[in-house]
Design a protein around this motif. Structure first.
Motif, PDB file in Angstrom:
ATOM      1  N   LYS A   1       1.090  -1.230   0.078  1.00  0.00           N
ATOM      2  CA  LYS A   1       0.135   1.004  -0.053  1.00  0.00           C
ATOM      3  C   LYS A   1       0.938   0.955  -0.151  1.00  0.00           C
ATOM      4  O   LYS A   1       1.692   1.303   0.488  1.00  0.00           O
ATOM      5  CB  LYS A   1      -0.691  -0.171   1.682  1.00  0.00           C
ATOM      6  CG  LYS A   1      -1.823  -1.119   1.198  1.00  0.00           C
ATOM      7  CD  LYS A   1      -2.724  -1.197   2.187  1.00  0.00           C
ATOM      8  CE  LYS A   1      -4.122  -1.614   1.772  1.00  0.00           C
ATOM      9  NZ  LYS A   1      -4.588  -1.901   3.283  1.00  0.00           N
ATOM     10  N   PHE A   2       0.508   2.588  -0.514  1.00  0.00           N
ATOM     11  CA  PHE A   2       1.135   3.778  -0.734  1.00  0.00           C
ATOM     12  C   PHE A   2      -0.176   4.392  -0.476  1.00  0.00           C
ATOM     13  O   PHE A   2      -1.497   4.643  -0.541  1.00  0.00           O
ATOM     14  CB  PHE A   2       1.498   3.667  -2.253  1.00  0.00           C
ATOM     15  CG  PHE A   2       2.217   2.777  -2.713  1.00  0.00           C
ATOM     16  CD1 PHE A   2       3.651   3.096  -2.275  1.00  0.00           C
ATOM     17  CD2 PHE A   2       1.965   1.614  -3.225  1.00  0.00           C
ATOM     18  CE1 PHE A   2       4.364   2.031  -2.972  1.00  0.00           C
ATOM     19  CE2 PHE A   2       2.971   0.605  -4.166  1.00  0.00           C
ATOM     20  CZ  PHE A   2       3.988   1.235  -3.230  1.00  0.00           C
ATOM     21  N   ILE A   3       0.458   5.576   1.205  1.00  0.00           N
ATOM     22  CA  ILE A   3       0.102   6.837   1.891  1.00  0.00           C
ATOM     23  C   ILE A   3      -0.041   7.684   1.000  1.00  0.00           C
ATOM     24  O   ILE A   3       1.662   7.860   1.103  1.00  0.00           O
ATOM     25  CB  ILE A   3      -0.317   6.450   2.999  1.00  0.00           C
ATOM     26  CG1 ILE A   3      -1.110   4.525   3.864  1.00  0.00           C
ATOM     27  CG2 ILE A   3      -0.909   7.596   3.523  1.00  0.00           C
ATOM     28  CD1 ILE A   3      -1.397   4.543   3.345  1.00  0.00           C
ATOM     29  N   GLY A   4      -0.728   8.462   0.938  1.00  0.00           N
ATOM     30  CA  GLY A   4      -0.095   9.897   0.552  1.00  0.00           C
ATOM     31  C   GLY A   4       0.063  10.673   1.356  1.00  0.00           C
ATOM     32  O   GLY A   4      -2.170  10.857   1.556  1.00  0.00           O
ATOM     33  N   ILE A   5       0.149  11.770   1.983  1.00  0.00           N
ATOM     34  CA  ILE A   5      -0.355  12.726   3.412  1.00  0.00           C
ATOM     35  C   ILE A   5       0.236  14.513   2.777  1.00  0.00           C
ATOM     36  O   ILE A   5       1.530  14.424   2.904  1.00  0.00           O
ATOM     37  CB  ILE A   5       0.281  12.139   4.490  1.00  0.00           C
ATOM     38  CG1 ILE A   5      -0.176  10.708   4.910  1.00  0.00           C
ATOM     39  CG2 ILE A   5      -0.250  13.661   5.664  1.00  0.00           C
ATOM     40  CD1 ILE A   5       0.476  10.559   6.430  1.00  0.00           C
TER      41      ILE A   5
END
Length: 243
Positions: A2-6
């Motif tokens: 998974k890739f989380i962008g914040i």
């Protein structure tokens, strides 16, 4: 993976949040959100990436700040390499009012097992965090001559520039590797009729770009990315300009 962008709210604003799932050699959006409180943001991360879940979190905020005053090395390098595109970033130092919040956020991620990854072995599972900056990434991924100016100005002008970003995401990210599966109507740009609605959409799109930068870094590593700085000075990961 998974890739989380914040797109972190550095002081009192909301944070834009995006989660991408990589499977079958494609990326798809699992969630696109906004949260105000840091506690809610960290809970959102926990729900999507329970302990041992492989994930990379890409944060648009200075999570490593070694200098008490002045400007960090990565910030200077954004001006060196991307100033001509108007894509240099604001200076970060420990005297800035946002510093404690952004530093603490990076530490909170480390406590969850997300280690800083200014270098990475491509396509290997793990729990990582990196610092990113959407403006130079947008310039390079979409081969622009200057940034899209959706941050300041009149509502109509900002909406027009944000609409361009929306369209670039739809038209170009599905053609890159890794490819993002995305529909034309994943966000309804026609519903933007206020600065509040525009800011919410802006935060979401910025977080999506952050998440994609994270996926691109994990997939290609330093082969197709530029790292401005290092773990000691602070660093920003930027995709290389496409050939």
């Amino acid at each position: 993976m998974k890739f989380i962008g914040i797109d972190l709210g550095w002081q009192s604003g909301k944070s834009g949040l995006c989660c991408l799932q990589y499977s079958d050699k494609k990326l798809k959006i699992l969630d696109l959100n906004c949260k105000l409180k840091t506690e809610d943001l960290l809970n959102w991360i926990d729900n999507l990436t329970p302990l041992s879940t492989p994930a990379l979190i890409a944060v648009d905020a200075p999570t490593i700040i070694p200098n008490q005053t002045g400007t960090r090395l990565p910030d200077k390098l954004t001006h060196k390499y991307f100033g001509r595109y108007h894509a240099g970033c604001y200076p970060a130092n420990l005297n800035r009012p946002f510093a404690q919040k952004t530093l603490n956020f990076g530490i909170s991620l480390e406590l969850k097992g997300f280690i800083h990854a200014p270098t990475i072995e491509p396509q290997q599972p793990g729990r990582f965090q990196i610092e990113v900056f959407p403006h130079p990434a947008i310039v390079n991924l979409f081969q622009l001559e200057k940034i899209l100016k959706y941050k300041k100005g009149r509502l109509a002008e900002r909406k027009s520039e944000l609409g361009k970003l929306h369209q670039y995401i739809i038209n170009i990210l599905p053609t890159l590797e890794p490819a993002l599966l995305i529909s034309d109507n994943f966000l309804d740009m026609e519903k933007i009729n206020s600065t509040i609605a525009l800011k919410t959409t802006e935060d979401k799109l910025d977080s999506l770009i952050c998440a994609y930068i994270g996926a691109y870094w994990w997939y290609w590593g330093q082969t197709k990315n530029l790292v401005l700085g290092n773990h000691t000075t602070g660093y920003i990961v930027v995709p290389n300009r496409l050939d």
